[in-house]
Scaffold this motif. Structure first.
Motif, PDB file in Angstrom:
ATOM      1  N   UNK A  74       8.784  26.970   1.257  1.00  0.00           N
ATOM      2  CA  UNK A  74      10.102  27.340   1.494  1.00  0.00           C
ATOM      3  C   UNK A  74      10.390  27.709   1.699  1.00  0.00           C
ATOM      4  N   UNK A  75       9.703  28.871   2.990  1.00  0.00           N
ATOM      5  CA  UNK A  75      10.360  30.293   3.131  1.00  0.00           C
ATOM      6  C   UNK A  75      11.076  30.097   4.164  1.00  0.00           C
ATOM      7  N   UNK A  76      11.642  28.695   4.943  1.00  0.00           N
ATOM      8  CA  UNK A  76      12.649  28.956   5.990  1.00  0.00           C
ATOM      9  C   UNK A  76      13.685  27.411   5.450  1.00  0.00           C
ATOM     10  N   UNK A  77      14.357  27.093   4.492  1.00  0.00           N
ATOM     11  CA  UNK A  77      15.296  26.459   3.808  1.00  0.00           C
ATOM     12  C   UNK A  77      15.689  27.192   2.521  1.00  0.00           C
ATOM     13  N   UNK A  78      15.470  28.804   2.545  1.00  0.00           N
ATOM     14  CA  UNK A  78      16.158  29.181   1.163  1.00  0.00           C
ATOM     15  C   UNK A  78      17.934  30.237   1.512  1.00  0.00           C
ATOM     16  N   UNK A  79      18.327  29.621   2.638  1.00  0.00           N
ATOM     17  CA  UNK A  79      19.728  29.741   3.105  1.00  0.00           C
ATOM     18  C   UNK A  79      20.585  28.371   2.779  1.00  0.00           C
ATOM     19  N   UNK A  80      19.322  27.266   2.790  1.00  0.00           N
ATOM     20  CA  UNK A  80      20.892  25.932   2.893  1.00  0.00           C
ATOM     21  C   UNK A  80      20.906  25.735   0.968  1.00  0.00           C
ATOM     22  N   UNK A  81      22.326  25.043   0.596  1.00  0.00           N
ATOM     23  CA  UNK A  81      22.450  24.308  -0.540  1.00  0.00           C
ATOM     24  C   UNK A  81      21.955  23.400  -0.931  1.00  0.00           C
ATOM     25  N   UNK A  82      21.738  22.824  -2.190  1.00  0.00           N
ATOM     26  CA  UNK A  82      21.100  22.047  -2.226  1.00  0.00           C
ATOM     27  C   UNK A  82      20.884  20.457  -1.386  1.00  0.00           C
ATOM     28  N   UNK A  83      22.351  20.016  -1.172  1.00  0.00           N
ATOM     29  CA  UNK A  83      22.780  18.848  -0.894  1.00  0.00           C
ATOM     30  C   UNK A  83      22.544  18.962   0.642  1.00  0.00           C
ATOM     31  N   UNK A  84      21.794  20.181   1.387  1.00  0.00           N
ATOM     32  CA  UNK A  84      21.006  20.168   2.179  1.00  0.00           C
ATOM     33  C   UNK A  84      19.587  19.853   2.445  1.00  0.00           C
ATOM     34  N   UNK A  85      19.089  19.877   1.293  1.00  0.00           N
ATOM     35  CA  UNK A  85      17.516  19.973   1.186  1.00  0.00           C
ATOM     36  C   UNK A  85      17.621  18.168   0.885  1.00  0.00           C
ATOM     37  N   UNK A  86      16.257  17.533   0.891  1.00  0.00           N
ATOM     38  CA  UNK A  86      15.619  16.820   0.760  1.00  0.00           C
ATOM     39  C   UNK A  86      15.067  16.660  -1.046  1.00  0.00           C
ATOM     40  N   UNK A  87      15.107  15.853  -1.483  1.00  0.00           N
ATOM     41  CA  UNK A  87      15.063  15.515  -2.660  1.00  0.00           C
ATOM     42  C   UNK A  87      13.617  16.292  -3.510  1.00  0.00           C
ATOM     43  N   UNK A  88      12.566  16.247  -2.223  1.00  0.00           N
ATOM     44  CA  UNK A  88      11.610  17.296  -2.522  1.00  0.00           C
ATOM     45  C   UNK A  88      11.371  17.865  -2.458  1.00  0.00           C
TER      46      UNK A  88
END
Length: 261
Positions: free
Chosen positions: A149-163
């Motif tokens: 997840x290192x490159x996704x830490x600044x994203x909110x849940x709505x910006x992430x896939x279910x996985x």
């Protein structure tokens, strides 16, 4: 596969005894009284080995969710005891149980349970903030690397896939270095590819971070990621497979009539 009760099965071969993270003795849960009483769990005794991945399976109504809730201190047994490390849960008051669940147990649910207004990193460290604990940045970095997840830490849940959201939930469960992580159908809302990724991350938490994972699942493929699969039926512990394959688990579930060929 035999239908021999678990108590009569030989212990799995091992080069050294595995220290249990959890010990359950005579766990019984009865709902209602008198003629309306229903026994959800019936005198179950089991050790959950530390540093191992254990899956719990069984037909609907077999008691697998009840067992998880009792082991995690989310419910109290009608009879029997649960011991986490050296702590017997039945000796604790409500506030002590709350602290134990917060500090020593991690949870991963089917529904993710992330706060939508927080970033991935803020969701991960939330249990530490709520407990008034300092954030161990090197550990959080290790956890986020382990779940990719290192490159996704600044994203909110709505910006992430279910996985990715479920990986955030796993990292959050790991943040407090719990004694045990419980997963309640953690891949239930995911497609097969995302589900496989999540199971791989849980496995890495065991292999690389020394965690203990207990997962309730209905999926033989998911269960095959575990070191040991425990099978419940009618509230009793009836079988066990060590180093399972998906086919072995599927064959065992067919014996319960839960799945058909």
């Amino acid at each position: 596969m035999t239908n021999t009760p678990l108590a009569e099965l030989p212990a799995p071969p091992t080069t050294a005894p595995l220290e249990p993270a959890l010990r359950a003795r005579g766990l019984t849960k009865v709902h209602g009284t008198g003629d309306t009483a229903v026994t959800a769990l019936d005198a179950v005794s089991v050790d959950i080995a530390a540093g191992r991945f254990t899956a719990v399976m069984g037909p609907s109504g077999s008691g697998k969710s009840t067992l998880m809730h009792l082991l995690a201190g989310l419910d109290t047994p009608t009879e029997g005891t649960v011991t986490l490390g050296d702590t017997r849960l039945d000796t604790l008051g409500d506030s002590q149980l709350t602290r134990l669940r917060r500090d020593r147990i991690g949870f991963v649910f089917q529904s993710f349970n992330l706060l939508p207004t927080l970033t991935a990193r803020e969701n991960i460290v939330l249990p530490l903030r709520l407990a008034g604990q300092r954030t161990d940045d090197p550990w959080i970095d290790e956890v986020t690397d382990a779940v990719g997840l290192r490159d996704r830490l600044d994203h909110r849940p709505a910006e992430l896939s279910g996985g990715q959201r479920q990986r955030v939930a796993i990292a959050r469960a790991l943040a407090t270095r719990p004694d045990v992580i419980f997963g309640d159908e953690p891949t239930g809302n995911l497609d097969s590819s995302s589900g496989a990724d999540v199971l791989a991350f849980l496995s890495r938490a065991v292999r690389e971070l020394g965690q203990t994972v207990v997962m309730v699942t209905h999926d033989p493929v998911a269960a095959a990621w575990a070191d040991t699969v425990l099978f419940l039926a009618d509230g009793r512990l009836v079988d066990r497979i060590t180093n399972p394959t998906a086919d072995q688990v599927l064959d065992r579930m067919k014996a319960f009539g839960e799945v058909t060929a």
